[in-house]
Motif scaffolding. Structure first.
Motif, PDB file in Angstrom:
ATOM      1  N   GLU A 133       4.574 -41.111  25.673  1.00  0.00           N
ATOM      2  CA  GLU A 133       4.277 -40.507  24.381  1.00  0.00           C
ATOM      3  C   GLU A 133       4.534 -39.001  24.412  1.00  0.00           C
ATOM      4  OE1 GLU A 133       3.459 -40.015  20.563  1.00  0.00           O
ATOM      5  OE2 GLU A 133       3.676 -41.922  21.610  1.00  0.00           O
ATOM      6  N   GLU A 134       4.174 -38.381  25.530  1.00  0.00           N
ATOM      7  CA  GLU A 134       4.425 -36.948  25.677  1.00  0.00           C
ATOM      8  C   GLU A 134       5.929 -36.676  25.709  1.00  0.00           C
ATOM      9  OE1 GLU A 134       3.478 -33.027  25.799  1.00  0.00           O
ATOM     10  OE2 GLU A 134       2.112 -34.728  25.506  1.00  0.00           O
ATOM     11  N   THR A 135       6.658 -37.573  26.382  1.00  0.00           N
ATOM     12  CA  THR A 135       8.119 -37.449  26.426  1.00  0.00           C
ATOM     13  C   THR A 135       8.712 -37.580  25.035  1.00  0.00           C
ATOM     14  OG1 THR A 135       8.147 -38.383  28.653  1.00  0.00           O
ATOM     15  CG2 THR A 135      10.223 -38.392  27.446  1.00  0.00           C
ATOM     16  N   ARG A 136       8.109 -38.442  24.232  1.00  0.00           N
ATOM     17  CA  ARG A 136       8.574 -38.621  22.852  1.00  0.00           C
ATOM     18  C   ARG A 136       8.460 -37.318  22.063  1.00  0.00           C
ATOM     19  NH1 ARG A 136       5.704 -40.766  18.177  1.00  0.00           N
ATOM     20  NH2 ARG A 136       7.131 -41.729  16.711  1.00  0.00           N
ATOM     21  N   LYS A 137       7.350 -36.612  22.275  1.00  0.00           N
ATOM     22  CA  LYS A 137       7.185 -35.333  21.593  1.00  0.00           C
ATOM     23  C   LYS A 137       8.236 -34.332  22.065  1.00  0.00           C
ATOM     24  CE  LYS A 137       2.145 -35.780  21.154  1.00  0.00           C
ATOM     25  NZ  LYS A 137       0.860 -35.171  21.532  1.00  0.00           N
ATOM     26  N   ILE A 138       8.433 -34.316  23.391  1.00  0.00           N
ATOM     27  CA  ILE A 138       9.395 -33.367  23.950  1.00  0.00           C
ATOM     28  C   ILE A 138      10.798 -33.685  23.461  1.00  0.00           C
ATOM     29  CG2 ILE A 138      10.445 -32.578  26.110  1.00  0.00           C
ATOM     30  CD1 ILE A 138       7.730 -33.071  27.452  1.00  0.00           C
ATOM     31  N   GLU A 226       3.369 -44.737  11.964  1.00  0.00           N
ATOM     32  CA  GLU A 226       4.445 -43.850  12.400  1.00  0.00           C
ATOM     33  C   GLU A 226       4.251 -42.446  11.843  1.00  0.00           C
ATOM     34  OE1 GLU A 226       7.383 -44.128  14.368  1.00  0.00           O
ATOM     35  OE2 GLU A 226       6.205 -45.781  15.155  1.00  0.00           O
ATOM     36  N   LEU A 227       3.864 -42.357  10.578  1.00  0.00           N
ATOM     37  CA  LEU A 227       3.691 -41.057   9.939  1.00  0.00           C
ATOM     38  C   LEU A 227       2.427 -40.351  10.408  1.00  0.00           C
ATOM     39  CD1 LEU A 227       4.755 -41.843   6.259  1.00  0.00           C
ATOM     40  CD2 LEU A 227       5.980 -40.407   7.881  1.00  0.00           C
ATOM     41  N   PHE A 228       1.310 -41.076  10.427  1.00  0.00           N
ATOM     42  CA  PHE A 228       0.009 -40.455  10.685  1.00  0.00           C
ATOM     43  C   PHE A 228      -0.444 -40.593  12.135  1.00  0.00           C
ATOM     44  CE2 PHE A 228       0.143 -41.175   6.149  1.00  0.00           C
ATOM     45  CZ  PHE A 228      -0.501 -40.076   5.619  1.00  0.00           C
ATOM     46  N   GLY A 229       0.192 -41.498  12.906  1.00  0.00           N
ATOM     47  CA  GLY A 229      -0.284 -41.746  14.259  1.00  0.00           C
ATOM     48  C   GLY A 229      -1.510 -42.640  14.231  1.00  0.00           C
ATOM     49  N   TYR A 230      -2.060 -42.920  15.397  1.00  0.00           N
ATOM     50  CA  TYR A 230      -3.253 -43.766  15.449  1.00  0.00           C
ATOM     51  C   TYR A 230      -4.087 -43.439  16.679  1.00  0.00           C
ATOM     52  CZ  TYR A 230      -0.122 -46.494  18.493  1.00  0.00           C
ATOM     53  OH  TYR A 230       0.755 -46.873  19.471  1.00  0.00           O
ATOM     54  N   GLU A 231      -5.358 -43.799  16.585  1.00  0.00           N
ATOM     55  CA  GLU A 231      -6.274 -43.601  17.697  1.00  0.00           C
ATOM     56  C   GLU A 231      -6.370 -44.876  18.524  1.00  0.00           C
ATOM     57  OE1 GLU A 231      -7.348 -40.883  18.610  1.00  0.00           O
ATOM     58  OE2 GLU A 231      -7.447 -39.550  16.880  1.00  0.00           O
ATOM     59  N   HIS A 240      -3.811 -46.875  23.425  1.00  0.00           N
ATOM     60  CA  HIS A 240      -3.803 -45.428  23.647  1.00  0.00           C
ATOM     61  C   HIS A 240      -3.618 -44.739  22.299  1.00  0.00           C
ATOM     62  CE1 HIS A 240       0.391 -46.621  23.458  1.00  0.00           C
ATOM     63  NE2 HIS A 240       0.672 -45.386  23.075  1.00  0.00           N
ATOM     64  N   SER A 241      -3.950 -43.473  22.263  1.00  0.00           N
ATOM     65  CA  SER A 241      -3.751 -42.700  21.038  1.00  0.00           C
ATOM     66  C   SER A 241      -2.297 -42.254  20.942  1.00  0.00           C
ATOM     67  CB  SER A 241      -4.668 -41.473  21.033  1.00  0.00           C
ATOM     68  OG  SER A 241      -6.020 -41.880  21.033  1.00  0.00           O
ATOM     69  N   LYS A 242      -1.823 -42.111  19.724  1.00  0.00           N
ATOM     70  CA  LYS A 242      -0.417 -41.731  19.526  1.00  0.00           C
ATOM     71  C   LYS A 242      -0.306 -40.753  18.369  1.00  0.00           C
ATOM     72  CE  LYS A 242       4.034 -43.715  18.169  1.00  0.00           C
ATOM     73  NZ  LYS A 242       4.744 -44.957  17.811  1.00  0.00           N
ATOM     74  N   ALA A 243       0.384 -39.661  18.596  1.00  0.00           N
ATOM     75  CA  ALA A 243       0.604 -38.678  17.538  1.00  0.00           C
ATOM     76  C   ALA A 243       1.619 -39.211  16.548  1.00  0.00           C
ATOM     77  CB  ALA A 243       1.098 -37.363  18.134  1.00  0.00           C
ATOM     78  N   GLY A 244       1.400 -38.921  15.263  1.00  0.00           N
ATOM     79  CA  GLY A 244       2.334 -39.351  14.228  1.00  0.00           C
ATOM     80  C   GLY A 244       3.440 -38.331  14.017  1.00  0.00           C
ATOM     81  N   LEU A 245       4.400 -38.688  13.173  1.00  0.00           N
ATOM     82  CA  LEU A 245       5.543 -37.811  12.928  1.00  0.00           C
ATOM     83  C   LEU A 245       5.139 -36.540  12.190  1.00  0.00           C
ATOM     84  CD1 LEU A 245       8.172 -40.526  11.937  1.00  0.00           C
ATOM     85  CD2 LEU A 245       7.927 -39.339  14.123  1.00  0.00           C
ATOM     86  N   PHE A 246       4.067 -36.616  11.383  1.00  0.00           N
ATOM     87  CA  PHE A 246       3.579 -35.398  10.739  1.00  0.00           C
ATOM     88  C   PHE A 246       3.150 -34.378  11.791  1.00  0.00           C
ATOM     89  CE2 PHE A 246       2.436 -37.990   6.782  1.00  0.00           C
ATOM     90  CZ  PHE A 246       3.529 -37.513   6.084  1.00  0.00           C
ATOM     91  N   GLY A 283      -7.434 -45.160  12.205  1.00  0.00           N
ATOM     92  CA  GLY A 283      -8.558 -45.432  13.091  1.00  0.00           C
ATOM     93  C   GLY A 283      -9.322 -44.197  13.513  1.00  0.00           C
ATOM     94  N   GLY A 284      -8.899 -43.026  13.053  1.00  0.00           N
ATOM     95  CA  GLY A 284      -9.560 -41.783  13.433  1.00  0.00           C
ATOM     96  C   GLY A 284     -10.623 -41.375  12.431  1.00  0.00           C
ATOM     97  N   THR A 285     -11.484 -40.459  12.832  1.00  0.00           N
ATOM     98  CA  THR A 285     -12.570 -39.981  11.965  1.00  0.00           C
ATOM     99  C   THR A 285     -12.416 -38.508  11.616  1.00  0.00           C
ATOM    100  OG1 THR A 285     -13.926 -39.538  13.924  1.00  0.00           O
ATOM    101  CG2 THR A 285     -14.200 -41.688  12.852  1.00  0.00           C
TER     102      THR A 285
END
Length: 469
Positions: A133-138, A226-231, A240-246, A283-285
């Motif tokens: 996931e970190e590689t995806r961001k990079i 994909e847009l918002f990510g998920y917890e 695992h948690s994943k950052a969204g495209l935003f 799934g986040g608060t």
């Protein structure tokens, strides 16, 4: 247990020794309890993964181990409760994450004799997933860095134009790039809305990534995550948690292509993002602030979609703060020759060639209406570049539908033809014009085929051959 004829009869103690040796060769944790939850057997891997002290397994049942908080949960206990095979993931106090499967073993009367549990240590797998996931961001930043390395001059070469219409569009794009308000880019498919969006991002000076999302290409049920990510734990499989495209577009720009295809249920959430510049993962608060600019594009009639209750009016007004309308290629024919030569030049550089297009071929390119716009022109140039066997690309190397000139008259007038046209060319003109006319008069392909007295497959084949869109 050992039924092979090659296995010689041995003493019970030897069988136990052999059984324990085999049991402990597994890298997965193995645990067996009886129908009451009392421990019968376990291997070293199970102790290492779970962190349970050996003596506790003998002193307590699987139910009591959970009640006394020696373990967070027990898959075997759930199997004994439900009398069914059970799967779960447990985060042990050792810091290890185990994926467990507990299987009940029944006797002839249908009672559970024992439960066999398999525990796989997925801590390393989870770590690798987080690294992925970190590689995806990079990766987004890496793509942007590669793009920047091409240099400013190379970037601006992507905006190849000569017409007054495009000159006005680019001047407006330069002005729009100087602020952070949303931009709505309109235009037919293939006019280069994505190229213009990237140009605005580069001219804006924003240092973050340029993230592209095709709202029509991602399935509806995946688009939100994909847009918002998920917890972690938001849905089945969210280990695992994943950052969204935003979030990936923070400090940069997100380009929402085909915004007209955005599901209605997600439109209100996008509106909230536009207003608050905050996103909340599935799934986040808690909300996360993002500093991003939104550029949207579509070839759809959004006002018509609003009338049909398929697009929110408030979202349209929020996106349509700054509007950029890219004219189709047929309305700026002065750009056709320079675009064609630009595409050819890039191919020559890439393949170390020196091909040229003959003037008559350029004339045909100029007069063709280009229903697929710049994208179609680029594809045609690439095709004739690779298929031409000579350095000078001739007229007849062009696709048949491009070889014949379009009408210079407005719709409703008679198609003009060159007097020197051959019979084949004249027949081509007539067939194409006749089919186009019947298509305009018909609501469906089936109706058109009936008028032409041919089947639908023949009609589709002729449309493709004649280049009718």
């Amino acid at each position: 247990m050992f039924k092979s004829p090659h296995f010689k009869a041995v003493e019970v103690d030897e069988i136990n020794t052999l059984f324990n040796a085999i049991f402990n060769t597994s890298n997965d944790g193995l645990y067996v309890c009886d129908g009451e939850g009392r421990s019968l057997a376990f291997n070293k891997a199970f102790l290492q993964i779970s962190g349970i002290e050996e003596h506790l397994l003998y002193e307590y049942t699987v139910f009591e181990l959970v009640e006394n908080d020696f373990v967070p949960n027990s898959c075997a206990a759930e199997t004994l409760r439900t009398k069914q095979k059970h799967n779960t993931i447990i985060d042990y106090y050792t810091g290890k994450k185990g994926m467990l499967t507990s299987t009940p073993i029944y006797n002839g009367e249908g009672d559970i004799v024992c439960v066999v549990s398999n525990v796989r240590d997925i801590t390393e797998l989870n770590r690798l997933q987080e690294e992925l996931e970190e590689t995806r961001k990079i990766n987004y930043k890496y793509k942007e860095a590669l793009y920047q390395m091409q240099g400013e001059m190379e970037e601006k070469k992507q905006l190849v134009y000569r017409s007054r219409e495009m000159h006005r569009v680019v001047n407006l794009a330069n002005r729009l790039a100087k602020n952070d308000s949303p931009v709505l880019i309109l235009g037919e498919s293939g006019v280069g809305k994505d190229v213009m969006a990237r140009y605005i991002h580069k001219e804006s000076g924003r240092r973050g990534s340029f993230v592209t999302v095709n709202c029509g290409a991602i399935p509806d049920h995946l688009l939100e995550s994909e847009l918002f990510g998920y917890e972690k734990g938001a849905f089945t499989g969210a280990n695992h948690s994943k950052a969204g495209l935003f979030e990936l577009a923070d400090k940069g720009t997100i380009f929402l292509d085909e915004i007209g295809d955005l599901p209605f249920t997600l439109q209100v959430k996008l509106l909230n993002v536009l207003q608050d510049q905050k996103v909340r993962r599935v799934g986040g608060t808690s909300q996360r602030s993002v500093d991003m600019r939104i550029i949207a594009a579509t070839n759809s009639d959004l006002e018509k979609l609003i009338e049909d209750k398929k697009f929110r009016k408030d979202l349209y007004y929020r996106l349509n703060v700054l509007q950029l309308n890219i004219p189709p290629l047929r309305k700026r024919p002065e750009d056709i020759p320079i675009l064609a030569l630009s595409f050819l030049d890039r191919l020559n550089k890439k393949y170390k060639s020196n091909k040229k297009i003959q003037p008559m071929a350029i004339e045909c390119l100029y007069s063709y209406p280009w229903p697929g716009n710049v994208r179609e022109l680029k594809n045609v140039i690439e095709r004739i570049f690779h298929l031409s066997e000579t350095e000078k690309i001739p007229y007849d190397a062009l696709p048949h539908n491009v070889q014949y000139k379009r009408s210079e008259e407005k719709e409703g007038n008679t198609q003009k033809k060159k007097e020197s046209n051959s019979l084949r060319e004249e027949l081509y003109f007539y067939e194409k014009q006749y089919i186009e006319q019947k298509l305009q008069e018909s609501k469906t392909l089936k109706e058109c085929a009936q008028k032409l007295k041919i089947d639908i497959s023949t009609l589709v084949r002729k449309k493709n051959k004649l280049g009718i869109r």
